[in-house]
Scaffold this active site. Structure first.
Site, PDB file in Angstrom:
ATOM      1  N   SER A  74       3.843  20.567 -40.090  1.00 45.49           N
ATOM      2  CA  SER A  74       3.814  21.837 -40.807  1.00 45.49           C
ATOM      3  C   SER A  74       4.810  21.910 -41.968  1.00 45.49           C
ATOM      4  CB  SER A  74       4.060  22.940 -39.775  1.00 45.49           C
ATOM      5  OG  SER A  74       4.048  24.190 -40.364  1.00 45.49           O
ATOM      6  N   ASP A 304       0.885  22.454 -43.910  1.00 48.00           N
ATOM      7  CA  ASP A 304      -0.425  22.294 -43.248  1.00 48.00           C
ATOM      8  C   ASP A 304      -1.299  23.532 -43.450  1.00 48.00           C
ATOM      9  OD1 ASP A 304       1.123  23.886 -41.573  1.00 48.00           O
ATOM     10  OD2 ASP A 304       0.207  23.126 -39.738  1.00 48.00           O
ATOM     11  N   GLU A 396       3.673  36.498 -37.894  1.00 45.43           N
ATOM     12  CA  GLU A 396       5.090  36.181 -37.899  1.00 45.43           C
ATOM     13  C   GLU A 396       5.568  36.491 -39.316  1.00 45.43           C
ATOM     14  OE1 GLU A 396       6.048  32.900 -34.789  1.00 45.43           O
ATOM     15  OE2 GLU A 396       4.805  31.984 -36.336  1.00 45.43           O
ATOM     16  N   ALA A 397       6.838  36.877 -39.432  1.00 44.66           N
ATOM     17  CA  ALA A 397       7.335  37.253 -40.753  1.00 44.66           C
ATOM     18  C   ALA A 397       7.156  36.113 -41.753  1.00 44.66           C
ATOM     19  CB  ALA A 397       8.810  37.637 -40.651  1.00 44.66           C
ATOM     20  N   PRO A 519      17.596  29.624 -30.490  1.00 41.44           N
ATOM     21  CA  PRO A 519      17.394  28.191 -30.738  1.00 41.44           C
ATOM     22  C   PRO A 519      15.987  27.948 -31.264  1.00 41.44           C
ATOM     23  CG  PRO A 519      17.200  28.654 -28.390  1.00 41.44           C
ATOM     24  CD  PRO A 519      17.580  29.949 -29.046  1.00 41.44           C
ATOM     25  N   SER A 520      15.855  27.095 -32.280  1.00 42.76           N
ATOM     26  CA  SER A 520      14.522  26.786 -32.805  1.00 42.76           C
ATOM     27  C   SER A 520      13.748  25.952 -31.794  1.00 42.76           C
ATOM     28  CB  SER A 520      14.671  26.011 -34.111  1.00 42.76           C
ATOM     29  OG  SER A 520      13.484  25.301 -34.383  1.00 42.76           O
ATOM     30  N   ARG A 527      18.749  29.363 -35.215  1.00 37.83           N
ATOM     31  CA  ARG A 527      18.479  30.277 -36.329  1.00 37.83           C
ATOM     32  C   ARG A 527      19.281  31.548 -36.135  1.00 37.83           C
ATOM     33  NH1 ARG A 527      13.943  28.328 -38.950  1.00 37.83           N
ATOM     34  NH2 ARG A 527      12.482  27.173 -37.633  1.00 37.83           N
TER      35      ARG A 527
HETATM   36  C1  LIG Z   1      11.698  31.979 -37.415  1.00 41.55           C
HETATM   37  C2  LIG Z   1      10.523  31.142 -37.694  1.00 41.55           C
HETATM   38  O1  LIG Z   1       9.955  31.221 -38.784  1.00 41.55           O
HETATM   39  N1  LIG Z   1      10.118  30.314 -36.707  1.00 41.55           N
HETATM   40  C3  LIG Z   1       8.926  29.469 -36.845  1.00 41.55           C
HETATM   41  C4  LIG Z   1       9.184  28.068 -36.359  1.00 41.55           C
HETATM   42  O2  LIG Z   1       9.535  28.124 -35.005  1.00 41.55           O
HETATM   43  P1  LIG Z   1      11.005  27.913 -34.456  1.00 41.55           P
HETATM   44  O3  LIG Z   1      10.830  27.845 -32.968  1.00 41.55           O
HETATM   45  O4  LIG Z   1      11.768  29.109 -34.906  1.00 41.55           O
HETATM   46  O5  LIG Z   1      11.513  26.675 -35.106  1.00 41.55           O
HETATM   47  O6  LIG Z   1       7.997  27.283 -36.513  1.00 41.55           O
HETATM   48  C5  LIG Z   1       6.892  27.763 -35.730  1.00 41.55           C
HETATM   49  C6  LIG Z   1       5.742  26.808 -35.934  1.00 41.55           C
HETATM   50  O7  LIG Z   1       5.331  26.762 -37.265  1.00 41.55           O
HETATM   51  C7  LIG Z   1       6.557  29.187 -36.131  1.00 41.55           C
HETATM   52  O8  LIG Z   1       5.537  29.648 -35.299  1.00 41.55           O
HETATM   53  C8  LIG Z   1       7.807  30.064 -36.011  1.00 41.55           C
HETATM   54  O9  LIG Z   1       7.547  31.340 -36.480  1.00 41.55           O
HETATM   55 MG   LIG Z   2       2.396  25.410 -40.694  1.00 42.94          MG
END
Ligand SMILES: CC(=O)N[C@H]1[C@@H](OP(=O)(O)O)O[C@H](CO)[C@@H](O)[C@@H]1O
Ligand SMILES: [Mg+2]
Length: 563
Positions: A74, A304, A396-397, A519-520, A527
């Site tokens: 992505s 993507d 999602e934002a 945590p991401s 984050r």
């Molecule tokens: C704050 C943020 O934008 N987080 C994103 C990111 O996830 P994280 O778990 O935050 O890394 O990637 C995901 C997949 O693309 C998306 O679904 C999500 O919204």
């Molecule tokens: Mg994507």
């Protein structure tokens, strides 16, 4: 197991790297099926792709349907890649199976053999089939976007599927993630004919019919032209394909692509200083937009093409972002208006957001009488919640989202003689978007359709719905994210407890503020998100929280000093 069918250069664990050299399964690293599947540096991905191919084959066999595997990372940098499984319904993999995936991927070489065999046996037993059964419709569709590490990983997925006895494999090279979701869904649907262009045709047939029927014939504010930042990703290959339609000559849409490299440079510059994630995070123009005049409508996809945000600079030179929350609000305004015109009071309409939703967007939905549901990050959490409404809008934002519809809705919009116009517009809208999963390009056409319907410029959209409360987001590199545990809505830390207390203290010192750490699930980072009364204060608060993290778990770089 079907070991004889495994290509020579893949061991059963799938531990071979790009060049065919032996690359051991990393024993000292734990892997997790995260927010969007497994996503890691591409050189670590081969054995993961192999094992996911294997698991996908078991899923396909147990359901006797087509299952998808998308190879993509992505919006991540070009050195990463990833895999995720797509259910026959086109949706994200079921939770229980995510756990299986994590178990399989974390087994060492010796354990894998045993685990693969016992997993196959127990899954097939549960479905009441003999272990070796391979039902006719069990098939794997493997998709990939434009990353140069993808062809190899697609092979690893295919070999994994073979290891799981599924030899029927179709490849979809250079496809967007949402297109593959739609194709998997459509293939499994009885009576739905499909081909590789099905997602495109579905959107554009409805789009041109919709704009033909828009009430404002003399457009005063909406201009049918925009600039699209393709993040040097797969969207560059597709956006203009959507305009390849007979009605384009009667209702011309003029789309200019930027960051649309299709050659070797595409990989070098993929998501680099461009794309939806960059624009959302930095709230600034991506590379290549310096000379774009003010008030020009611009949009950005991610690598993507499942995310979309809009942006422009106003006449005062101020950069304005219209993100996923703003798109959700625009959709809500249009959909509610159609329901009102039809007096359709018994169709429920809901909105699903995450903790990252801008506070003013949630307040806007409340003003419409909709209490937004807040769920954990990731489409896998938003989509099912959205399906609890007749019309569920989720975003999602960062720009990933769509609208889902219930059976009651489909019954309601079914074509009958002398349909009232708002019913036709509802039906067409539901066909423009990809209701199976958030789709950046389909959403782009849906936004364009609605702006045209209201005859709005981008400035109208930015000013007539709501304006963002100031916010800031930071990414902090972090090795062991497992120390963090959040509440289900992710707005507070349960662990480490002391950190939440310190965060609360800082938040209370700012006016109208909120902030959280999470945590991401896709990157080795945590984050930080903060809102406050001014941009400066929001950033200030975000850095304050970063200092809290640093104090408890030292960050490997200098943070700016704060007064
Ligand atoms: C704050 C943020 O934008 N987080 C994103 C990111 O996830 P994280 O778990 O935050 O890394 O990637 C995901 C997949 O693309 C998306 O679904 C999500 O919204
Ligand atoms: Mg994507």
């Amino acid at each position: 197991m079907g070991s004889k069918k495994v290509a020579e250069n893949f061991t059963r664990a799938g531990n071979v790297n790009f060049n065919g050299n032996f690359c051991p399964v990393l024993q000292d690293k734990k892997f997790r099926y995260g927010t969007a599947g497994f996503r890691y540096p591409n050189e670590e991905m081969t054995f993961i792709a192999f094992r996911i191919g294997f698991l996908a084959s078991l899923r396909a066999r147990s359901l006797n349907q087509v299952v998808g595997v998308m190879v993509t990372a992505s919006h991540n940098p070009t050195g990463d890649n990833g895999v995720k499984i797509i259910e026959p319904t086109g949706h994200m993999l079921e939770n229980d199976w995510e756990h299986l995936a994590t178990e399989l991927v974390n087994a060492n070489d010796t354990e894998f053999e045993e685990l693969a065999s016992s997993t196959e046996k127990s899954i097939m037993e549960k479905t009441g089939l003999k272990t070796e059964t391979i039902p006719d419709n069990a098939k794997i569709f493997i998709g990939s976007d434009t990353r140069d590490s993808s062809p190899w990983l697609m092979r690893a997925v295919a070999r994994g599927a073979e290891f799981g006895r599924v030899l029927k494999v179709n490849e979809f090279v250079n496809f967007t993630t949402p297109q593959l979701h739609y194709i998997v869904y459509a293939t499994n649907k009885p009576n739905l004919s499909f081909d590789r262009l099905a997602p495109v045709r579905k959107t554009t047939d409805a789009f041109f019919e919709f704009i033909k029927r828009c009430p404002s014939k003399q457009l005063e504010n909406y201009k049918p032209s925009l600039i699209v930042d393709c993040a040097n990703g797969v969207g560059a290959l597709w956006v203009l394909e959507y305009l390849n339609h007979p009605e384009q000559k009667n209702f011309p849409m003029n789309i200019t692509l930027k960051n649309d490299a299709k050659d070797a440079a595409a990989n070098e510059y993929l998501n680099r200083d461009c794309g939806a994630d960059f624009v959302k995070l930095w709230r600034t123009f991506p590379r290549g937009f310096k000379n774009v005049p003010s008030e020009t409508r611009c949009a950005a996809l991610d690598g993507d093409a499942d995310r979309l945000v809009y942006f422009y600079s106003n006449n005062n030179g101020v950069f304005i972002l219209l993100d996923g929350d703003q798109i959700a609000a625009l959709y809500a305004k249009f959909l509610i208006k159609q329901l009102e015109l039809l007096g359709a009071k018994d169709l429920s309409i809901g909105v699903v957001q995450t903790a990252y939703a801008n506070g003013n967007s949630s307040r806007y939905f409340r003003s419409l009488g909709i209490e937004p549901a807040i769920v954990a990050t990731g489409v896998k959490n938003l989509h099912p919640k959205s399906e609890t409404y007749d019309i569920g809008i989720y975003f999602e934002a960062n720009g990933h989202g769509t609208v889902t519809f219930s059976e009651k809705f489909w019954d309601f919009v079914k074509e009958t003689p002398a349909d009232p116009e708002p019913k036709i517009m509802l039906r067409l809208f539901s066909q423009i978007i990809n209701d199976i999963v958030g789709d950046g390009i389909a959403d782009l056409f849906a936004v364009e359709a609605i702006l045209r319907y209201f005859d709005w410029s981008i400035g109208d959209w930015a000013s007539k719905i709501y304006t963002d409360v100031p916010s800031a987001q930071l990414k902090i590199p972090f090795r062991d994210r497992s120390i963090f545990q959040t509440t289900p809505d992710e707005t507070r830390l349960i662990k480490p407890e002391v950190m939440q207390k310190e965060i609360d203290v800082w938040v209370s010192k700012f006016h109208g503020a909120r902030a959280f750490v999470r945590p991401s699930g896709t990157e080795p980072i945590v984050r930080i998100y903060a809102e406050a009364d001014t941009d400066e204060n929001a950033l200030h608060l975000a850095y304050r929280i970063a200092h809290v993290v640093d104090k408890n778990y030292p960050i490997p770089f200098e943070l700016p000093e704060i007064e």
